[in-house]
Design a protein around this motif. Structure first.
Motif, PDB file in Angstrom:
ATOM      1  N   UNK A 168       0.811  -1.255   0.090  1.00 41.18           N
ATOM      2  CA  UNK A 168       0.191   0.034   0.142  1.00 41.18           C
ATOM      3  C   UNK A 168       1.006   1.177  -0.103  1.00 41.18           C
ATOM      4  N   UNK A 169       0.497   2.125   0.771  1.00 42.98           N
ATOM      5  CA  UNK A 169       1.044   3.664   1.044  1.00 42.98           C
ATOM      6  C   UNK A 169       1.858   3.665   2.056  1.00 42.98           C
ATOM      7  N   UNK A 170       3.189   3.973   1.979  1.00 51.61           N
ATOM      8  CA  UNK A 170       4.391   3.950   2.814  1.00 51.61           C
ATOM      9  C   UNK A 170       4.049   4.903   3.874  1.00 51.61           C
ATOM     10  N   UNK A 171       4.022   4.739   5.271  1.00 47.41           N
ATOM     11  CA  UNK A 171       4.206   5.748   6.251  1.00 47.41           C
ATOM     12  C   UNK A 171       5.248   6.392   6.421  1.00 47.41           C
ATOM     13  N   UNK A 172       5.405   7.796   6.367  1.00 41.99           N
ATOM     14  CA  UNK A 172       6.642   8.508   6.763  1.00 41.99           C
ATOM     15  C   UNK A 172       6.669   9.280   7.865  1.00 41.99           C
ATOM     16  N   UNK A 173       5.201   9.419   8.693  1.00 38.28           N
ATOM     17  CA  UNK A 173       5.297  10.298   9.700  1.00 38.28           C
ATOM     18  C   UNK A 173       4.280   9.569  10.757  1.00 38.28           C
ATOM     19  N   UNK A 174       4.399  10.312  11.821  1.00 40.10           N
ATOM     20  CA  UNK A 174       3.956   9.725  13.231  1.00 40.10           C
ATOM     21  C   UNK A 174       2.127   9.557  12.899  1.00 40.10           C
ATOM     22  N   UNK A 175       1.759  10.685  12.369  1.00 39.52           N
ATOM     23  CA  UNK A 175       0.564  11.135  11.865  1.00 39.52           C
ATOM     24  C   UNK A 175      -0.468   9.949  10.737  1.00 39.52           C
ATOM     25  N   UNK A 176       0.784   9.217  10.203  1.00 40.98           N
ATOM     26  CA  UNK A 176       0.244   8.609   8.876  1.00 40.98           C
ATOM     27  C   UNK A 176      -0.413   7.159   9.155  1.00 40.98           C
ATOM     28  N   UNK A 177      -1.223   6.754   8.640  1.00 41.59           N
ATOM     29  CA  UNK A 177      -1.984   5.648   8.982  1.00 41.59           C
ATOM     30  C   UNK A 177      -1.121   4.315   8.258  1.00 41.59           C
ATOM     31  N   UNK A 178      -0.631   3.574   9.589  1.00 37.76           N
ATOM     32  CA  UNK A 178       0.590   2.421   9.144  1.00 37.76           C
ATOM     33  C   UNK A 178      -0.361   1.292   8.612  1.00 37.76           C
ATOM     34  N   UNK A 179      -1.536   1.163   8.861  1.00 39.20           N
ATOM     35  CA  UNK A 179      -2.391  -0.045   8.404  1.00 39.20           C
ATOM     36  C   UNK A 179      -2.758   0.078   7.006  1.00 39.20           C
ATOM     37  N   UNK A 180      -2.599   1.418   6.351  1.00 35.73           N
ATOM     38  CA  UNK A 180      -2.595   1.535   5.025  1.00 35.73           C
ATOM     39  C   UNK A 180      -1.395   1.191   4.084  1.00 35.73           C
ATOM     40  N   UNK A 181      -0.418   0.633   4.952  1.00 29.62           N
ATOM     41  CA  UNK A 181       0.614   0.233   4.071  1.00 29.62           C
ATOM     42  C   UNK A 181       0.376  -1.142   3.756  1.00 29.62           C
ATOM     43  N   UNK A 182      -0.528  -1.813   4.254  1.00 33.29           N
ATOM     44  CA  UNK A 182      -0.635  -3.364   4.040  1.00 33.29           C
ATOM     45  C   UNK A 182       0.922  -4.065   3.922  1.00 33.29           C
ATOM     46  N   UNK A 183       1.206  -4.178   5.206  1.00 30.19           N
ATOM     47  CA  UNK A 183       2.569  -4.752   5.222  1.00 30.19           C
ATOM     48  C   UNK A 183       2.582  -6.284   4.685  1.00 30.19           C
ATOM     49  N   UNK A 184       3.723  -6.412   4.004  1.00 28.02           N
ATOM     50  CA  UNK A 184       3.885  -7.878   3.213  1.00 28.02           C
ATOM     51  C   UNK A 184       4.509  -8.896   4.134  1.00 28.02           C
ATOM     52  N   UNK A 185       5.456  -8.326   4.953  1.00 23.54           N
ATOM     53  CA  UNK A 185       5.928  -9.437   5.916  1.00 23.54           C
ATOM     54  C   UNK A 185       4.838  -9.404   7.021  1.00 23.54           C
ATOM     55  N   UNK A 186       4.726 -11.161   7.340  1.00 20.72           N
ATOM     56  CA  UNK A 186       4.023 -11.222   8.588  1.00 20.72           C
ATOM     57  C   UNK A 186       4.531 -10.883   9.906  1.00 20.72           C
ATOM     58  N   UNK A 187       3.567 -10.380  10.753  1.00 19.87           N
ATOM     59  CA  UNK A 187       3.782  -9.943  12.002  1.00 19.87           C
ATOM     60  C   UNK A 187       3.317 -11.272  12.844  1.00 19.87           C
ATOM     61  N   UNK A 188       4.280 -11.758  13.710  1.00 15.06           N
ATOM     62  CA  UNK A 188       4.065 -12.895  14.554  1.00 15.06           C
ATOM     63  C   UNK A 188       3.066 -12.439  15.627  1.00 15.06           C
ATOM     64  N   UNK A 189       2.800 -11.381  15.965  1.00 12.95           N
ATOM     65  CA  UNK A 189       2.090 -11.029  17.079  1.00 12.95           C
ATOM     66  C   UNK A 189       0.523 -10.746  16.570  1.00 12.95           C
ATOM     67  N   UNK A 190       0.313 -10.445  15.262  1.00  5.14           N
ATOM     68  CA  UNK A 190      -0.824 -10.150  14.649  1.00  5.14           C
ATOM     69  C   UNK A 190      -1.545 -10.982  13.728  1.00  5.14           C
ATOM     70  N   UNK A 191      -0.794 -11.610  12.755  1.00  2.00           N
ATOM     71  CA  UNK A 191      -1.153 -12.485  11.771  1.00  2.00           C
ATOM     72  C   UNK A 191      -0.914 -13.983  12.185  1.00  2.00           C
ATOM     73  N   UNK A 192      -1.760 -14.670  11.449  1.00  2.00           N
ATOM     74  CA  UNK A 192      -1.750 -16.060  11.802  1.00  2.00           C
ATOM     75  C   UNK A 192      -1.128 -16.991  10.730  1.00  2.00           C
ATOM     76  N   UNK A 193       0.368 -17.121  11.146  1.00  2.00           N
ATOM     77  CA  UNK A 193       1.156 -17.842  10.157  1.00  2.00           C
ATOM     78  C   UNK A 193       0.587 -19.084   9.504  1.00  2.00           C
ATOM     79  N   UNK A 194      -0.253 -19.845   9.918  1.00  2.00           N
ATOM     80  CA  UNK A 194      -0.836 -20.919   9.248  1.00  2.00           C
ATOM     81  C   UNK A 194      -1.726 -20.686   8.059  1.00  2.00           C
ATOM     82  N   UNK A 195      -2.117 -19.259   8.020  1.00  2.00           N
ATOM     83  CA  UNK A 195      -2.890 -19.290   6.792  1.00  2.00           C
ATOM     84  C   UNK A 195      -1.875 -18.932   5.382  1.00  2.00           C
ATOM     85  N   UNK A 196      -0.696 -18.654   5.778  1.00  2.00           N
ATOM     86  CA  UNK A 196       0.501 -18.094   4.954  1.00  2.00           C
ATOM     87  C   UNK A 196       1.486 -19.112   4.825  1.00  2.00           C
TER      88      UNK A 196
END
Length: 304
Positions: A120-148
């Motif tokens: 998605x769109x890269x966040x460059x400031x504290x006020x930016x929405x990081x969820x809009x980035x649509x991170x490609x790397x899996x986050x072990x604390x939020x994502x279910x690795x078994x789905x990927x």
């Protein structure tokens, strides 16, 4: 007032220190059972833990003008314990598995370092929405690795290899496993219909490092041994129950009860290998799910 630098001088990079505190490392070790958040290895037996930033704090690979996610440098939700091999970029030996299960070894650079690919769109400031980035790397604390990400469980040369999940489980992990360019990995995954996030995470975190695959293969070998003993005991117990032998009924009942209890102990041992604090528990959990489908759901006397 902002500091005015002399012509040609460079501003020194800010030195982040709070996340390196021993209390932070201790708490992360407790939360993740002393395991690397990415590969599930017990890092304490190998080297001191790296306190890893899921979103890199000082710079982003491939984007020279991005300052890094400095505002998340001491944010708990951005901190993860990592082994050196998952966190630092360096050459590793990686097995490459072909469709006929031919296994070759290739040296390639793996390790996350400052990589953080997005869709998605890269966040460059504290006020930016990081969820809009649509991170490609899996986050072990939020994502279910078994789905990927799945693991090759069979007793063959590909045993222990991680591969990206698809709509139908492939017979062999056919997605290229030794490609360094993240964009190439994502492109190949998209064309073959497997999880892009799974494929990229395997490549960036180096989840198919040779020694890591060998550790998983040894764990799977142990689970297969326990399964074999479990099935053999079940066969003996059933044979005792149906044989017309000259023995008091109480002795026969006692023998079958002891065998049943032994089976329960074996199951308990297999479950221990899948507990969160056990190394590579995700592999053990995948094996036990498969074991339940193949064995525990069968009628008495059935075989997988």
């Amino acid at each position: 007032m902002a500091q005015v630098l002399p012509a040609g001088a460079k501003r020194k990079a800010f030195r982040f220190a709070a996340y390196k505190a021993e209390s932070v490392k201790k708490r992360l070790e407790e939360l993740f059972h002393g395991k690397c958040a990415y590969c599930e290895s017990l890092y304490a037996s190998q080297a001191p833990v790296d306190v890893e930033h899921y979103r890199p704090k000082g710079r982003v690979e491939g984007e020279t003008t991005h300052p890094g996610y400095w505002w998340l440098a001491a944010e708990w939700t951005n901190l993860l314990p990592s082994c050196l091999d998952c966190n630092r970029r360096r050459k590793q030996v990686v097995p490459v598995v072909s469709a006929d299960l031919t296994v070759l070894q290739q040296r390639m650079k793996t390790g996350k370092q400052d990589a953080f690919p997005i869709a998605g769109s890269r966040a460059g400031r504290e006020v930016d929405d990081i969820l809009a980035e649509r991170a490609v790397l899996l986050d072990p604390t939020r994502d279910d690795p078994d789905q990927h990400i799945a693991f090759w469980l069979d007793d063959d040369r590909a045993s222990g290899v991680a591969y990206p999940v698809s709509g139908t489980t492939p017979k062999v992990p056919t997605v290229p496993l030794a490609v360094e360019n993240t964009a190439d990995v994502a492109g190949d995954a998209g064309r073959t219909g497997v999880s892009v996030r799974g494929a990229v995470s395997i490549q960036v975190y180096g989840l198919n490092r040779l020694r890591l695959v060998q550790e998983r293969a040894r764990l799977l070998q142990q689970l297969r041994f326990l399964e074999g003993v479990f099935l053999d005991i079940g066969d003996v117990s059933q044979s005792l129950a149906i044989l017309n032998i000259e023995a008091p009924q109480t002795q026969l009942t006692d023998a079958t009860d002891r065998l049943d209890r032994l089976q329960v102990r074996i199951l308990d041992q297999m479950k221990l290998l899948a507990e969160p604090e056990a190394p590579h528990s995700a592999v053990a959990q995948a094996y036990l799910r498969d074991f339940r489908k193949r064995v525990l759901s069968l009628p008495p006397g059935g075989h997988p």
